[in-house]
Design a protein around this motif. Structure first.
Motif, PDB file in Angstrom:
ATOM      1  N   ASP A 169       0.786  -1.301   0.093  1.00 51.31           N
ATOM      2  CA  ASP A 169      -0.049   0.043   0.180  1.00 51.31           C
ATOM      3  C   ASP A 169       0.718   1.265  -0.004  1.00 51.31           C
ATOM      4  OD1 ASP A 169      -2.944  -0.858   0.124  1.00 51.31           O
ATOM      5  OD2 ASP A 169      -2.094  -2.083   2.055  1.00 51.31           O
ATOM      6  N   PRO A 170       1.534   1.502  -1.132  1.00 55.67           N
ATOM      7  CA  PRO A 170       2.299   2.916  -1.235  1.00 55.67           C
ATOM      8  C   PRO A 170       1.424   4.259  -0.973  1.00 55.67           C
ATOM      9  CG  PRO A 170       2.079   2.146  -3.452  1.00 55.67           C
ATOM     10  CD  PRO A 170       1.522   1.011  -2.453  1.00 55.67           C
ATOM     11  N   VAL A 171       0.106   3.926  -1.330  1.00 54.57           N
ATOM     12  CA  VAL A 171      -0.646   5.298  -0.892  1.00 54.57           C
ATOM     13  C   VAL A 171      -1.994   4.613   0.132  1.00 54.57           C
ATOM     14  CG1 VAL A 171      -2.429   6.907  -1.674  1.00 54.57           C
ATOM     15  CG2 VAL A 171      -0.033   6.456  -2.885  1.00 54.57           C
ATOM     16  N   ILE A 172      -2.110   5.129   1.212  1.00 52.06           N
ATOM     17  CA  ILE A 172      -3.668   5.011   1.942  1.00 52.06           C
ATOM     18  C   ILE A 172      -4.113   6.188   1.789  1.00 52.06           C
ATOM     19  CG2 ILE A 172      -4.216   4.815   4.357  1.00 52.06           C
ATOM     20  CD1 ILE A 172      -3.120   2.082   3.161  1.00 52.06           C
ATOM     21  N   ASP A 173      -5.524   5.901   1.607  1.00 52.68           N
ATOM     22  CA  ASP A 173      -6.549   7.139   1.263  1.00 52.68           C
ATOM     23  C   ASP A 173      -6.784   7.975   2.823  1.00 52.68           C
ATOM     24  OD1 ASP A 173      -6.852   6.958  -1.657  1.00 52.68           O
ATOM     25  OD2 ASP A 173      -7.716   4.768  -0.860  1.00 52.68           O
ATOM     26  N   TYR A 174      -6.698   6.968   4.135  1.00 48.91           N
ATOM     27  CA  TYR A 174      -7.232   7.687   5.010  1.00 48.91           C
ATOM     28  C   TYR A 174      -6.516   7.051   6.092  1.00 48.91           C
ATOM     29  CZ  TYR A 174     -10.203   8.909   9.227  1.00 48.91           C
ATOM     30  OH  TYR A 174     -10.452   9.446  10.459  1.00 48.91           O
ATOM     31  N   LEU A 175      -5.998   7.848   7.074  1.00 49.59           N
ATOM     32  CA  LEU A 175      -5.080   7.381   8.209  1.00 49.59           C
ATOM     33  C   LEU A 175      -5.882   8.309   9.194  1.00 49.59           C
ATOM     34  CD1 LEU A 175      -2.681   6.369   9.980  1.00 49.59           C
ATOM     35  CD2 LEU A 175      -1.541   8.395   9.217  1.00 49.59           C
ATOM     36  N   GLN A 176      -6.163   7.116  10.103  1.00 49.80           N
ATOM     37  CA  GLN A 176      -6.716   7.734  11.618  1.00 49.80           C
ATOM     38  C   GLN A 176      -5.910   7.456  12.628  1.00 49.80           C
ATOM     39  OE1 GLN A 176     -10.709   6.664  13.598  1.00 49.80           O
ATOM     40  NE2 GLN A 176      -9.140   5.776  14.599  1.00 49.80           N
ATOM     41  N   LEU A 177      -5.545   8.384  13.622  1.00 48.40           N
ATOM     42  CA  LEU A 177      -4.813   8.193  14.714  1.00 48.40           C
ATOM     43  C   LEU A 177      -5.377   8.820  16.015  1.00 48.40           C
ATOM     44  CD1 LEU A 177      -1.650   9.414  12.856  1.00 48.40           C
ATOM     45  CD2 LEU A 177      -1.387   7.273  13.988  1.00 48.40           C
ATOM     46  N   ASP A 178      -5.672   7.718  16.965  1.00 45.86           N
ATOM     47  CA  ASP A 178      -6.409   7.941  17.848  1.00 45.86           C
ATOM     48  C   ASP A 178      -6.144   6.919  19.085  1.00 45.86           C
ATOM     49  OD1 ASP A 178      -8.132   8.653  20.052  1.00 45.86           O
ATOM     50  OD2 ASP A 178      -9.960   8.271  18.869  1.00 45.86           O
ATOM     51  N   ILE A 179      -5.033   7.322  20.010  1.00 45.62           N
ATOM     52  CA  ILE A 179      -4.937   6.352  21.157  1.00 45.62           C
ATOM     53  C   ILE A 179      -4.582   7.164  22.172  1.00 45.62           C
ATOM     54  CG2 ILE A 179      -3.175   4.602  21.739  1.00 45.62           C
ATOM     55  CD1 ILE A 179      -2.084   4.246  19.069  1.00 45.62           C
ATOM     56  N   ASP A 180      -5.100   6.579  23.437  1.00 49.61           N
ATOM     57  CA  ASP A 180      -4.863   7.348  24.753  1.00 49.61           C
ATOM     58  C   ASP A 180      -3.799   6.718  25.529  1.00 49.61           C
ATOM     59  OD1 ASP A 180      -7.179   8.991  24.569  1.00 49.61           O
ATOM     60  OD2 ASP A 180      -8.724   7.205  24.902  1.00 49.61           O
ATOM     61  N   PRO A 181      -3.154   7.622  25.931  1.00 53.54           N
ATOM     62  CA  PRO A 181      -3.079   8.959  25.891  1.00 53.54           C
ATOM     63  C   PRO A 181      -2.438   9.545  24.636  1.00 53.54           C
ATOM     64  CG  PRO A 181      -1.176   8.483  27.269  1.00 53.54           C
ATOM     65  CD  PRO A 181      -1.939   7.230  27.182  1.00 53.54           C
ATOM     66  N   SER A 182      -2.639  10.802  24.292  1.00 54.95           N
ATOM     67  CA  SER A 182      -2.268  11.297  22.955  1.00 54.95           C
ATOM     68  C   SER A 182      -0.586  11.070  22.876  1.00 54.95           C
ATOM     69  CB  SER A 182      -2.582  12.795  22.613  1.00 54.95           C
ATOM     70  OG  SER A 182      -1.969  13.554  23.508  1.00 54.95           O
ATOM     71  N   ILE A 183       0.095  11.178  23.719  1.00 54.83           N
ATOM     72  CA  ILE A 183       1.579  10.692  23.573  1.00 54.83           C
ATOM     73  C   ILE A 183       1.821   9.379  22.669  1.00 54.83           C
ATOM     74  CG2 ILE A 183       2.048   9.687  25.709  1.00 54.83           C
ATOM     75  CD1 ILE A 183       4.599  11.344  25.715  1.00 54.83           C
ATOM     76  N   ASN A 184       0.789   8.458  23.109  1.00 52.14           N
ATOM     77  CA  ASN A 184       1.179   7.350  22.233  1.00 52.14           C
ATOM     78  C   ASN A 184       0.513   7.528  20.822  1.00 52.14           C
ATOM     79  OD1 ASN A 184       1.891   5.857  24.644  1.00 52.14           O
ATOM     80  ND2 ASN A 184      -0.015   5.260  25.063  1.00 52.14           N
ATOM     81  N   THR A 185      -0.458   8.411  20.662  1.00 54.40           N
ATOM     82  CA  THR A 185      -0.771   8.688  19.001  1.00 54.40           C
ATOM     83  C   THR A 185       0.526   9.119  18.224  1.00 54.40           C
ATOM     84  OG1 THR A 185      -3.007   9.269  19.993  1.00 54.40           O
ATOM     85  CG2 THR A 185      -2.595   9.842  17.595  1.00 54.40           C
ATOM     86  N   LEU A 186       1.046   9.955  19.033  1.00 53.97           N
ATOM     87  CA  LEU A 186       2.301  10.515  18.267  1.00 53.97           C
ATOM     88  C   LEU A 186       3.349   9.425  18.026  1.00 53.97           C
ATOM     89  CD1 LEU A 186       3.862  12.892  17.315  1.00 53.97           C
ATOM     90  CD2 LEU A 186       4.764  13.369  19.670  1.00 53.97           C
ATOM     91  N   SER A 187       3.693   8.506  19.079  1.00 51.35           N
ATOM     92  CA  SER A 187       4.502   7.425  18.872  1.00 51.35           C
ATOM     93  C   SER A 187       4.152   6.527  17.697  1.00 51.35           C
ATOM     94  CB  SER A 187       4.566   6.611  20.132  1.00 51.35           C
ATOM     95  OG  SER A 187       5.004   7.454  21.209  1.00 51.35           O
ATOM     96  N   ALA A 188       2.739   6.283  17.650  1.00 51.90           N
ATOM     97  CA  ALA A 188       2.320   5.466  16.535  1.00 51.90           C
ATOM     98  C   ALA A 188       2.639   6.215  15.047  1.00 51.90           C
ATOM     99  CB  ALA A 188       0.769   5.337  16.536  1.00 51.90           C
ATOM    100  N   LEU A 189       2.368   7.651  15.139  1.00 55.93           N
ATOM    101  CA  LEU A 189       2.600   8.098  13.982  1.00 55.93           C
ATOM    102  C   LEU A 189       4.100   8.202  13.456  1.00 55.93           C
ATOM    103  CD1 LEU A 189       2.061  10.582  11.681  1.00 55.93           C
ATOM    104  CD2 LEU A 189       2.525  12.239  13.512  1.00 55.93           C
ATOM    105  N   CYS A 190       5.019   8.218  14.722  1.00 55.02           N
ATOM    106  CA  CYS A 190       6.275   8.318  14.221  1.00 55.02           C
ATOM    107  C   CYS A 190       6.724   6.896  13.858  1.00 55.02           C
ATOM    108  CB  CYS A 190       7.017   8.638  15.666  1.00 55.02           C
ATOM    109  SG  CYS A 190       7.083  10.218  15.896  1.00 55.02           S
ATOM    110  N   ARG A 191       6.027   6.020  13.952  1.00 56.27           N
ATOM    111  CA  ARG A 191       6.283   4.249  13.711  1.00 56.27           C
ATOM    112  C   ARG A 191       6.337   4.122  12.096  1.00 56.27           C
ATOM    113  NH1 ARG A 191       8.126   0.541  16.644  1.00 56.27           N
ATOM    114  NH2 ARG A 191       7.389  -1.049  15.513  1.00 56.27           N
ATOM    115  N   LEU A 192       5.198   4.952  11.630  1.00 55.79           N
ATOM    116  CA  LEU A 192       4.808   4.540  10.279  1.00 55.79           C
ATOM    117  C   LEU A 192       5.777   4.755   9.328  1.00 55.79           C
ATOM    118  CD1 LEU A 192       1.141   6.506  10.544  1.00 55.79           C
ATOM    119  CD2 LEU A 192       1.549   3.889  10.489  1.00 55.79           C
ATOM    120  N   PRO A 193       5.781   3.862   7.999  1.00 50.87           N
ATOM    121  CA  PRO A 193       6.812   4.039   7.049  1.00 50.87           C
ATOM    122  C   PRO A 193       6.588   5.138   6.244  1.00 50.87           C
ATOM    123  CG  PRO A 193       5.307   2.390   6.598  1.00 50.87           C
ATOM    124  CD  PRO A 193       4.627   3.069   7.954  1.00 50.87           C
TER     125      PRO A 193
END
Length: 228
Positions: free
Chosen positions: A112-136
């Motif tokens: 999937d070189p292109v994903i049409d929609y990415l949702q990021l929502d984990i509690d607490p939000s610092i974990n949401t940021l961590s997930a964002l940073c892990r994405l390729p």
């Protein structure tokens, strides 16, 4: 009608996306599903990555996309108690139960070189940021992103919002609606697009370019970034 909004008039949409006439309900908390469909002109058979999905319908940002527009993708959560609900309501959608902060996204999104929609929502939000940073990010691009900052909670969330904005801007994403708020008290989310992959004319209709400051919340009563 939506559990959050008791009125729906698709004739009042700022952008009449393809298929808007069939939409009877928004299942998102803050009309995220309508925002995605508006930006992408009612795209069918899209792909999503939903990090922090919880139950399959109530305040779920991908249910409408899957149910009425043929979208598929990955919905990730750590709660295995939601499995029966997903099997009942969305048996053909791929629910992944696991730790979003240790997942191998490079392998997951290899096709999937292109994903049409990415949702990021984990509690607490610092974990949401961590997930964002892990994405390729070098191998995968996301057309539309909704990132829950929970800025209303203060503390670390203030840093999370600024760090996420700095990162996404550095990656070439454009902030369309910032500090989304649903109750006039709790701004909690930012909405982004990859400008090279979306119609800028549509985004211009949805962005609050004349009256919106990125440091001020957008109120959703009514959702003025979507509705006239």
């Amino acid at each position: 009608m939506s559990r959050y909004y008791n009125q729906w008039n698709n004739n009042q949409l700022k952008y009449q996306f393809h298929g808007s006439e069939i939409v009877q309900e928004t299942f998102s908390q803050a009309w995220q599903d309508i925002f995605v469909l508006s930006v992408l002109s009612g795209q069918r058979n899209g792909r999503y990555l939903e990090i922090g999905c919880n139950v399959p319908d109530y305040t779920n940002n991908t249910y409408l996309l899957s149910k009425s527009f043929g979208w598929t993708g990955y919905s990730i959560d750590f709660l295995n108690t939601i499995i029966p609900q997903w099997q009942t309501l969305r048996p053909n959608d791929e629910l992944i139960i696991g730790d979003a902060l240790s997942m191998d996204y490079q392998t997951l999104l290899a096709n999937d070189p292109v994903i049409d929609y990415l949702q990021l929502d984990i509690d607490p939000s610092i974990n949401t940021l961590s997930a964002l940073c892990r994405l390729p990010h070098k191998s995968c691009r996301f057309k539309v992103i909704t990132f829950e900052t929970d800025i209303y909670t203060g503390g670390d969330a203030i840093w999370v919002r600024e760090e996420s904005r700095n990162l996404l801007k550095a990656l070439g994403y454009e902030l369309i609606v910032g500090d989304v708020i649903v109750d006039q008290q709790h701004p909690y989310e930012d909405w982004w697009v990859a400008p090279e992959l979306v119609d800028q004319n549509i985004c211009a209709q949805l962005a609050m370019t004349e009256t919106w400051n990125a440091d001020e919340p957008i109120y959703l009563n009514p959702p003025s970034h979507i509705m006239k």
